[in-house]
Design a protein around this motif. Sequence first.
Motif, mmCIF file in Angstrom:
data_model
loop_
_atom_site.group_PDB
_atom_site.id
_atom_site.type_symbol
_atom_site.label_atom_id
_atom_site.label_comp_id
_atom_site.label_asym_id
_atom_site.label_seq_id
_atom_site.Cartn_x
_atom_site.Cartn_y
_atom_site.Cartn_z
ATOM 1 N N ILE A 442 32.428 9.933 21.242
ATOM 2 C CA ILE A 442 31.448 8.705 21.204
ATOM 3 C C ILE A 442 32.648 7.808 20.193
ATOM 4 N N ARG A 443 31.697 6.602 20.767
ATOM 5 C CA ARG A 443 31.338 5.053 19.433
ATOM 6 C C ARG A 443 31.271 5.433 18.233
ATOM 7 N N THR A 444 31.294 4.044 17.602
ATOM 8 C CA THR A 444 30.928 4.414 16.516
ATOM 9 C C THR A 444 29.336 3.650 16.468
ATOM 10 N N ASN A 445 28.560 2.999 17.516
ATOM 11 C CA ASN A 445 27.278 2.543 17.909
ATOM 12 C C ASN A 445 26.907 3.724 18.955
ATOM 13 N N TYR A 446 27.495 4.894 18.751
ATOM 14 C CA TYR A 446 26.466 6.111 18.998
ATOM 15 C C TYR A 446 26.701 6.141 21.011
ATOM 16 N N THR A 447 27.386 5.425 21.388
ATOM 17 C CA THR A 447 27.881 5.626 23.131
ATOM 18 C C THR A 447 29.244 6.287 23.437
ATOM 19 N N ALA A 448 29.181 7.072 24.700
ATOM 20 C CA ALA A 448 29.839 7.257 25.068
ATOM 21 C C ALA A 448 31.506 6.523 24.950
ATOM 22 N N CYS A 449 32.755 6.971 24.572
ATOM 23 C CA CYS A 449 33.353 6.322 24.126
ATOM 24 C C CYS A 449 34.154 6.164 25.562
ATOM 25 N N ASN A 450 35.250 4.812 26.264
ATOM 26 C CA ASN A 450 35.497 4.238 26.847
ATOM 27 C C ASN A 450 35.831 5.999 28.064
ATOM 28 N N ASP A 451 37.291 6.304 28.274
ATOM 29 C CA ASP A 451 36.821 7.648 29.075
ATOM 30 C C ASP A 451 36.137 9.296 29.167
ATOM 31 N N CYS A 452 34.960 8.495 27.986
ATOM 32 C CA CYS A 452 34.876 10.247 27.390
ATOM 33 C C CYS A 452 33.779 10.352 28.335
ATOM 34 N N VAL A 453 33.439 11.669 28.816
ATOM 35 C CA VAL A 453 32.026 12.519 29.778
ATOM 36 C C VAL A 453 31.459 13.057 28.669
ATOM 37 N N LYS A 454 29.716 12.184 29.139
ATOM 38 C CA LYS A 454 28.952 12.888 28.934
ATOM 39 C C LYS A 454 28.138 13.747 29.729
ATOM 40 N N GLY A 455 26.717 14.301 28.693
ATOM 41 C CA GLY A 455 26.231 15.280 30.231
ATOM 42 C C GLY A 455 25.535 16.669 29.283
ATOM 43 N N LYS A 456 24.674 16.914 30.595
ATOM 44 C CA LYS A 456 23.868 18.527 30.073
ATOM 45 C C LYS A 456 24.247 19.175 29.231
ATOM 46 N N VAL A 458 26.651 18.569 27.509
ATOM 47 C CA VAL A 458 28.026 18.146 26.100
ATOM 48 C C VAL A 458 27.155 18.929 24.977
ATOM 49 N N ASP A 459 28.112 19.943 23.923
ATOM 50 C CA ASP A 459 26.666 20.561 22.481
ATOM 51 C C ASP A 459 27.163 19.307 21.599
ATOM 52 N N PHE A 460 28.023 19.002 21.515
ATOM 53 C CA PHE A 460 28.816 18.135 19.864
ATOM 54 C C PHE A 460 29.272 17.033 20.116
ATOM 55 N N ALA A 461 28.997 16.276 19.280
ATOM 56 C CA ALA A 461 29.640 14.326 19.404
ATOM 57 C C ALA A 461 30.744 14.247 18.585
ATOM 58 N N VAL A 462 32.060 13.558 18.421
ATOM 59 C CA VAL A 462 32.163 13.131 17.597
ATOM 60 C C VAL A 462 33.168 11.438 17.706
ATOM 61 N N VAL A 463 32.972 10.875 16.256
ATOM 62 C CA VAL A 463 33.056 9.619 16.525
ATOM 63 C C VAL A 463 34.519 9.123 16.661
ATOM 64 N N MET A 464 35.114 8.396 17.478
ATOM 65 C CA MET A 464 36.976 8.148 17.481
ATOM 66 C C MET A 464 36.830 7.194 18.588
ATOM 67 N N GLU A 465 36.206 6.244 18.038
ATOM 68 C CA GLU A 465 36.920 4.820 18.695
ATOM 69 C C GLU A 465 35.951 4.080 18.485
ATOM 70 N N GLN A 466 36.564 2.947 17.862
ATOM 71 C CA GLN A 466 35.753 1.668 17.367
ATOM 72 C C GLN A 466 35.239 0.983 18.480
ATOM 73 N N PHE A 532 24.126 13.846 24.167
ATOM 74 C CA PHE A 532 25.416 14.408 23.348
ATOM 75 C C PHE A 532 24.795 15.848 23.398
ATOM 76 N N GLY A 533 23.889 16.185 23.171
ATOM 77 C CA GLY A 533 23.428 17.987 22.559
ATOM 78 C C GLY A 533 23.277 17.570 21.208
ATOM 79 N N TYR A 534 23.783 18.581 20.283
ATOM 80 C CA TYR A 534 23.265 18.147 19.089
ATOM 81 C C TYR A 534 23.856 16.871 18.063
ATOM 82 N N GLY A 535 24.505 16.342 19.182
ATOM 83 C CA GLY A 535 24.961 15.316 18.780
ATOM 84 C C GLY A 535 26.303 14.963 17.616
ATOM 85 N N LYS A 536 26.181 14.225 16.603
ATOM 86 C CA LYS A 536 27.542 14.145 15.203
ATOM 87 C C LYS A 536 26.884 15.188 14.348
#
Length: 552
Positions: A442-456, A458-466, A532-536
């Motif tokens: 995810i981005r810093t604003n809790y949206t999916a990164c440019n090429d990242c898949v999201k969906g039912k 998904v268990d965890f999300a990690v910030v890796m893109e500004q 994003f499941g459980y999220g960050k």
Amino acid sequence: MIFLKQQKKIAKSIISTLLLSSIFTSCESELDNELTTLSGIDTQQKILTRKEINQFIFETTESNQTSFDWNMASQDILWSAIIHSNNEVMIGYKKEEWNNIDVRNYIFENSQDKNGNVEILNIKKDLIHTLQEGIENKTNKEEIIIEENDRLLSFTIKIFNIETLRSIATSSTIRYIEPMYDLYQEANNHNSISKDNGNLGCGSDNPRYDLRRNYDYVDLSPGGKMGWNFKYHKIKETWDWGGISSKGNGKGIGIAILDTGLSHRQGQLTDGFSQGNEYMFNEGLVQNRTIKFSDKYGSNGSNPIDECGHGTALSGVIASPRAKYGIHGVAYGCNLYNYRANSDVFINGTKDITAVANSFIAAANTSNVRIISMSMGSVTRSSRIADAIVYAYRKGKLIFAAAGTTKFGSFISGQYPNLPNIVFPANMTEYNGDVVYGVTGIRTNYTACNDCVKGKNVDFAVVMEQLNGTQALATGKGGLYATTIGGSSVATATMAGIAALVWGKNTALPRADVVLALKQKSDYPFRTNPIFGYGKVNALEAYKYFDLFGGF
């Protein structure tokens, strides 16, 4: 087998556009993975083009929001896929009275039996004999067997005519028949796009000389660089709380990474292998660590190799030392076990499936390995890999897999610009979904990164893109300079490192306690986020989770 409404909708779409007379079926459940009956196949049927097969695969995955299982294929699509697979199919077998759970119990309980069960081996021999019956030449009979894996009750073989397929398809000793279908080959022709030249996920090897201090990275004592994104997960705070050279850095935890290998030119991770030592890997604040490499994809054995760069980059994200140079890994105190299981990030074909499954088995049987991280995936499900993952799970391993990249669709003949669904094996649902945890970026604003898949799934999300696209720090294929890498790949490696920080507090903990801490100290502890499941995860709070109850 049951008829699904989703499959009927797909059938109508395919029939209208491709003039197919197909009935689309799906399995009753993942743990009852029986083969679609082929008794009604017409030997004069039309052989579908790759474009037509790919259309069915992608429409099915979009409708079901999961990876494609060949049991979803109609009779004509299955045989057409075999033709387009150079006639190669992977076949799983079993005792007649076994269901899928029985098979996996056998795999788990008999994994060390090198001689194999006589009854099971005879079943395999009978199946192979049936497949060889239609071939007159003895040499050709021997050549149709591509490879065998008795441990996982499967083999890969060539099938040259539909009658041969029909002769075994209804057998009660067959678990699955999966074409080794190459999604990389161009639609409507047989010209293969070389997988090794496809560079899927590769290229994360060039040093970055334009990185900005306190923006792309943070300087830390005794030197080196910490990723800008670590603050979003309280990673440095976890190091400080546990003691920078004692706990809180993954010390005592073994992490296996299944990827494209390890570059022998990356000083932080491999320098010293040829001399039988790992002095640069152990030059940081935590000493006496273990780093091991195993090539399951090629023939390099224990000699590091990574022609892609992806595996080296993620190994650094997980485990590079906290030293005077380079980048600091999330779990800079952990032990690293690197398995070369592919040439890029897309699992496709016999060689890939064999290497990935064998890597999972090897990691599962390594007692020092607690966590397995894999940032590769496939649009299609592989039963052999699924069996190997379940085996690793039952051996107590905590497994993280990348949710995938939306670019997977455009890689396949350019037909589909985006892949909207989480890929295999991150989407496995065995053991209530706990067998594998799917991770996305995810981005810093809790949206999916440019090429990242999201969906039912998904268990965890990690910030890796500004917001401007700046990605996470990683190690390159050579030298000590930092590079960057993005996508759900780096998110998965980061998540594996965070789990090691938590587990390192008490290495005697069972996996379930570590998972509980990660879930409870996430942004959505009741998994209420639909994409994003459980999220960050807050690594520091997960590390301290059981302190209130007398020590974690």
